[in-house]
Design a protein around this motif. Structure first.
Motif, PDB file in Angstrom:
ATOM      1  N   VAL A 424       0.788  -1.234   0.000  1.00  9.85           N
ATOM      2  CA  VAL A 424       0.000   0.000   0.000  1.00  9.85           C
ATOM      3  C   VAL A 424       0.820   1.284   0.000  1.00  9.85           C
ATOM      4  CG1 VAL A 424      -1.952  -1.164   1.083  1.00  9.85           C
ATOM      5  CG2 VAL A 424      -0.315   0.054   2.523  1.00  9.85           C
ATOM      6  N   TYR A 425       2.136   1.204  -0.212  1.00 11.73           N
ATOM      7  CA  TYR A 425       2.906   2.434  -0.413  1.00 11.73           C
ATOM      8  C   TYR A 425       2.574   2.941  -1.819  1.00 11.73           C
ATOM      9  CZ  TYR A 425       5.998   3.015   3.641  1.00 11.73           C
ATOM     10  OH  TYR A 425       6.511   3.281   4.888  1.00 11.73           O
ATOM     11  N   LEU A 426       1.874   4.063  -1.887  1.00 17.18           N
ATOM     12  CA  LEU A 426       1.383   4.551  -3.168  1.00 17.18           C
ATOM     13  C   LEU A 426       2.473   5.170  -4.027  1.00 17.18           C
ATOM     14  CD1 LEU A 426      -1.991   6.170  -2.001  1.00 17.18           C
ATOM     15  CD2 LEU A 426      -1.588   3.837  -2.846  1.00 17.18           C
ATOM     16  N   ASP A 427       3.671   5.327  -3.464  1.00 16.26           N
ATOM     17  CA  ASP A 427       4.776   5.855  -4.256  1.00 16.26           C
ATOM     18  C   ASP A 427       5.578   4.744  -4.932  1.00 16.26           C
ATOM     19  OD1 ASP A 427       5.324   5.584  -1.343  1.00 16.26           O
ATOM     20  OD2 ASP A 427       7.400   5.726  -2.027  1.00 16.26           O
ATOM     21  N   MET A 428       5.226   3.477  -4.715  1.00 19.79           N
ATOM     22  CA  MET A 428       5.894   2.394  -5.432  1.00 19.79           C
ATOM     23  C   MET A 428       5.402   2.358  -6.877  1.00 19.79           C
ATOM     24  SD  MET A 428       8.120   0.981  -3.464  1.00 19.79           S
ATOM     25  CE  MET A 428       8.406   2.582  -2.716  1.00 19.79           C
ATOM     26  N   LYS A 429       6.309   2.083  -7.797  1.00 18.06           N
ATOM     27  CA  LYS A 429       5.938   1.976  -9.204  1.00 18.06           C
ATOM     28  C   LYS A 429       4.927   0.849  -9.406  1.00 18.06           C
ATOM     29  CE  LYS A 429      10.365   3.543 -11.190  1.00 18.06           C
ATOM     30  NZ  LYS A 429       9.892   4.441 -12.252  1.00 18.06           N
ATOM     31  N   THR A 480       3.500  17.270  -8.099  1.00  9.67           N
ATOM     32  CA  THR A 480       2.307  17.969  -8.577  1.00  9.67           C
ATOM     33  C   THR A 480       1.057  17.187  -8.183  1.00  9.67           C
ATOM     34  OG1 THR A 480       2.133  16.819 -10.719  1.00  9.67           O
ATOM     35  CG2 THR A 480       3.612  18.735 -10.613  1.00  9.67           C
ATOM     36  N   SER A 481      -0.096  17.825  -8.294  1.00 10.98           N
ATOM     37  CA  SER A 481      -1.350  17.117  -8.021  1.00 10.98           C
ATOM     38  C   SER A 481      -1.573  15.987  -9.021  1.00 10.98           C
ATOM     39  CB  SER A 481      -2.530  18.100  -8.053  1.00 10.98           C
ATOM     40  OG  SER A 481      -2.527  18.916  -6.897  1.00 10.98           O
ATOM     41  N   ASP A 482      -1.192  16.192 -10.278  1.00 12.66           N
ATOM     42  CA  ASP A 482      -1.299  15.111 -11.260  1.00 12.66           C
ATOM     43  C   ASP A 482      -0.472  13.900 -10.840  1.00 12.66           C
ATOM     44  OD1 ASP A 482      -3.106  16.319 -12.923  1.00 12.66           O
ATOM     45  OD2 ASP A 482      -1.639  16.966 -14.411  1.00 12.66           O
ATOM     46  N   HIS A 483       0.713  14.156 -10.299  1.00 13.50           N
ATOM     47  CA  HIS A 483       1.547  13.062  -9.807  1.00 13.50           C
ATOM     48  C   HIS A 483       0.855  12.321  -8.666  1.00 13.50           C
ATOM     49  CE1 HIS A 483       5.540  15.192 -11.181  1.00 13.50           C
ATOM     50  NE2 HIS A 483       4.827  14.742 -12.197  1.00 13.50           N
ATOM     51  N   ILE A 484       0.311  13.078  -7.713  1.00 11.65           N
ATOM     52  CA  ILE A 484      -0.401  12.461  -6.589  1.00 11.65           C
ATOM     53  C   ILE A 484      -1.495  11.535  -7.114  1.00 11.65           C
ATOM     54  CG2 ILE A 484      -1.992  12.910  -4.675  1.00 11.65           C
ATOM     55  CD1 ILE A 484      -0.436  15.483  -4.117  1.00 11.65           C
ATOM     56  N   GLU A 485      -2.298  12.050  -8.039  1.00 16.79           N
ATOM     57  CA  GLU A 485      -3.456  11.305  -8.525  1.00 16.79           C
ATOM     58  C   GLU A 485      -3.040  10.068  -9.310  1.00 16.79           C
ATOM     59  OE1 GLU A 485      -5.579  14.379 -10.581  1.00 16.79           O
ATOM     60  OE2 GLU A 485      -5.744  15.548  -8.723  1.00 16.79           O
ATOM     61  N   TYR A 486      -2.010  10.178 -10.126  1.00 14.36           N
ATOM     62  CA  TYR A 486      -1.571   9.052 -10.934  1.00 14.36           C
ATOM     63  C   TYR A 486      -1.086   7.904 -10.058  1.00 14.36           C
ATOM     64  CZ  TYR A 486       0.908   6.507 -14.631  1.00 14.36           C
ATOM     65  OH  TYR A 486       1.344   5.538 -15.514  1.00 14.36           O
ATOM     66  N   MET A 487      -0.416   8.232  -8.953  1.00 16.89           N
ATOM     67  CA  MET A 487       0.098   7.187  -8.072  1.00 16.89           C
ATOM     68  C   MET A 487      -0.948   6.676  -7.088  1.00 16.89           C
ATOM     69  SD  MET A 487       3.038   6.819  -9.342  1.00 16.89           S
ATOM     70  CE  MET A 487       3.982   5.785  -8.227  1.00 16.89           C
ATOM     71  N   ALA A 488      -1.867   7.533  -6.675  1.00 18.47           N
ATOM     72  CA  ALA A 488      -2.879   7.122  -5.694  1.00 18.47           C
ATOM     73  C   ALA A 488      -4.040   6.362  -6.332  1.00 18.47           C
ATOM     74  CB  ALA A 488      -3.410   8.336  -4.947  1.00 18.47           C
ATOM     75  N   PHE A 489      -4.372   6.716  -7.555  1.00 18.96           N
ATOM     76  CA  PHE A 489      -5.553   6.127  -8.187  1.00 18.96           C
ATOM     77  C   PHE A 489      -5.136   5.295  -9.390  1.00 18.96           C
ATOM     78  CE2 PHE A 489      -6.949   9.859  -5.912  1.00 18.96           C
ATOM     79  CZ  PHE A 489      -8.038   9.367  -5.202  1.00 18.96           C
ATOM     80  N   PRO A 490      -5.567   4.031  -9.421  1.00 19.60           N
ATOM     81  CA  PRO A 490      -6.702   3.472  -8.676  1.00 19.60           C
ATOM     82  C   PRO A 490      -6.350   2.616  -7.466  1.00 19.60           C
ATOM     83  CG  PRO A 490      -6.216   2.050 -10.514  1.00 19.60           C
ATOM     84  CD  PRO A 490      -5.182   3.155 -10.543  1.00 19.60           C
ATOM     85  N   ARG A 491      -5.147   2.744  -6.883  1.00 21.90           N
ATOM     86  CA  ARG A 491      -4.827   1.885  -5.740  1.00 21.90           C
ATOM     87  C   ARG A 491      -5.520   2.325  -4.466  1.00 21.90           C
ATOM     88  NH1 ARG A 491       1.670   1.293  -6.829  1.00 21.90           N
ATOM     89  NH2 ARG A 491       1.473   3.566  -6.921  1.00 21.90           N
ATOM     90  N   LEU A 492      -5.644   3.637  -4.262  1.00 21.66           N
ATOM     91  CA  LEU A 492      -6.231   4.148  -3.021  1.00 21.66           C
ATOM     92  C   LEU A 492      -7.630   3.598  -2.760  1.00 21.66           C
ATOM     93  CD1 LEU A 492      -8.105   6.594  -1.649  1.00 21.66           C
ATOM     94  CD2 LEU A 492      -5.942   5.974  -0.571  1.00 21.66           C
TER      95      LEU A 492
END
Length: 540
Positions: A424-429, A480-492
């Motif tokens: 669940v680390y959302l910063d993992m590729k 950036t917010s785009d970066h946050i969203e790309y990594m968080a969704f759809p895993r979050l």
């Protein structure tokens, strides 16, 4: 010769009737080209086909339809009215309806009701009842009603999330949902230290988290690369320690007023903010700001890299504890929530003896100012305070000895928040081709982030010791917010479901279909999500 006349009249009547029937059919086809065309575009979503999956779904009966005459009827309570106004704010732009929020009772409408006697709903549970005549949301408190509103949003067509008027119809399938969360802690962590994110960027993430019933926002406010909260008694922490970030950008920090604005905004979405001041390691920004915090008395330069484990507060110095007391006092005074996170991981430059002594004093200081400690799971190598939560971030491959240490603490009463890095680390590729993120914990595709059971994850840990789950997003490569969203969704959303939904609903094959249906909703919200090939996203 007289017989053909009646026959002619009969034939004429038959022709007129046929023409009338044809005219009605044409008119009906014209009507079908309007409203039913929209209905085909927005079919009624089956009850309960949302994320997180509800605990109980009893479909049946005709759908409820929003109309220009719909009102939002609330109990005479400021908390309920606030939820009603929030709901109206979501629905008005896309429907174009007035949707007045009123305490007047009337036929039909969307009804928000408090029922304190319904103890089985708990603090966050709710009941949604949809019929042709009315749509009723019931809970014991405003938090439950707010969670119900998120379910209502997802039962409506995805276009309801847009900020311009869209064609209807706006329907909620008939039946009853009764829903309560599996765990009380359902969190997301945002690292604002490696890269700084503005108040508006944090608010945007809060809104996205709220849709999936997340109730804790963990803000990582200090690290080697930046200090992000103003502290009056140590002003250089923010003005100097907050002046940079990974890669050498300008950094930034929150004034106390800005921090309180984040807390206010989150609280309006029934989300508690958990501030983290990391210690005794991850402290280079503080050490660079004040030379006296270093054992040598010499301040190191500001740091803009991504290495960990090289910094440490000077455990033997008395001024260290003055510093800790001041910082915790000021942050605790700003924060109405129950918890204060003191980090405690990767303290490689601190001896074990010093670490234990330091954590004892730091935990006592947190208690002194009325907060409950959360620390990363290395806290279990010291003596966790009574009531403390340990946040586990290990991997499937973490050493058995370290897992056993965490299990012993859990058996002795320390409850755990589960944040396994390789889940669940959302910063993992996602894969080797993901342009953002790190891979030290491996690649974490959507199925891997979802397909595990918190209650059975750590050997020797009683299920009762699991306080919940949390999805951290570290920001070494995120700016950036785009970066946050790309990594968080759809895993979050999957992590949110692990925290909310009963274990009996856990099924990847079914979940990925429900998740796919979130694609149009995320697009309507402008979320720049990763289109994982593991998910059967709608075409187009």
């Amino acid at each position: 010769m007289s017989q053909p006349r009646p026959f002619s009249r009969l034939l004429g009547s038959l022709l007129l009737a046929a023409a009338a029937t044809l005219s009605c059919a044409v008119a009906a086809d014209a009507d079908d080209a309007a409203e039913p065309a929209a209905a085909r575009a927005h079919p009624v979503r089956p009850l309960g086909q949302i994320v997180p999956a509800p605990a109980s779904v009893l479909p049946g009966g005709p759908p409820y339809t929003l109309t220009p005459q719909t009102t939002i009827q609330v109990d005479a309570s400021p908390g309920v009215r606030a939820v009603g106004e929030y709901l109206a704010g979501v629905l008005r732009p896309s429907t174009g309806y007035a949707l007045p929020v009123t305490e007047a009772r009337g036929p039909g409408g969307i009804r928000l009701r408090l029922r304190s006697a319904e103890r089985e709903l708990g603090d966050e549970g709710y009941r949604l009842q949809s019929s042709r005549d009315a749509l009723t949301l019931t809970a014991r408190g405003p938090a439950g009603l707010f969670r119900a509103v998120q379910t209502l949003r997802q039962q409506l067509p995805a276009a309801v999330e847009k900020d311009t008027r869209q064609p209807g119809p706006w329907q909620v399938a008939g039946g009853t949902i009764t829903d309560t969360p599996r765990y009380g802690h359902r969190g997301a962590m945002l690292d604002v230290s490696r890269h700084f994110f503005t108040v508006d960027q944090v608010k945007r993430y809060v809104d996205q988290l709220a849709l999936y019933k997340i109730n804790k926002l963990h803000l990582h406010l200090s690290d080697d690369q930046g200090w992000r909260i103003a502290v009056d008694s140590w002003p250089r922490l923010a003005t100097y320690g907050g002046s940079t970030q990974v890669g050498g950008g300008p950094g930034g920090y929150y004034t106390k007023a800005q921090y309180k604005e984040i807390l206010r905004y989150a609280a309006a979405r029934h989300m508690e903010v958990v501030p983290e001041i990391d210690m005794p390691g991850h402290t280079n920004a503080a050490l660079a700001s004040y030379a006296e915090l270093n054992c040598s008395g010499v301040a190191p330069p500001l740091y803009t890299g991504t290495s960990v484990g090289f910094s440490s507060l000077c455990v033997p110095k008395a001024i260290t504890y003055d510093f800790i007391d001041d910082v915790i006092r000021e942050v605790a005074a700003l924060t109405p929530g129950k918890y204060l996170h003191i980090g405690g991981d990767e303290a490689h430059s601190t001896s074990h003896e010093d670490y234990v002594a330091f954590m004892d004093r730091a935990q006592a200081t947190v208690a002194k100012y009325g907060k409950t400690v959360i620390g990363w799971h290395q806290l279990t190598g010291a003596t966790p305070a009574e009531g403390a939560l340990a946040q586990y971030w290990g991997l499937d491959g973490t050493s058995p000895a370290e897992k056993a240490q965490v299990a012993r603490a859990a058996q002795n009463g320390t409850r755990l928040i589960l944040s396994p890095a390789d889940r669940v680390y959302l910063d993992m590729k996602y894969t080797k081709d993901t342009p953002l993120g790190l891979a030290w914990a491996g690649y974490v595709e959507v199925q891997r982030s979802y397909d595990w059971d918190p209650a059975a994850y750590l050997p020797g840990v009683p299920a009762s010791a699991i306080a919940g789950v949390e999805a951290p997003l570290w920001s070494e490569t995120i700016s950036t917010s785009d970066h946050i969203e790309y990594m968080a969704f759809p895993r979050l959303p999957g992590v949110a479901e692990l925290g909310w939904s009963p274990a009996s609903t856990h099924d990847w094959e079914k979940y990925k279909v429900r998740l796919a249906a979130q694609g149009p909703r995320m697009e309507a919200l402008g979320i720049d999500y990763y289109r994982s090939p593991q998910v059967p996203w709608p075409a187009g």
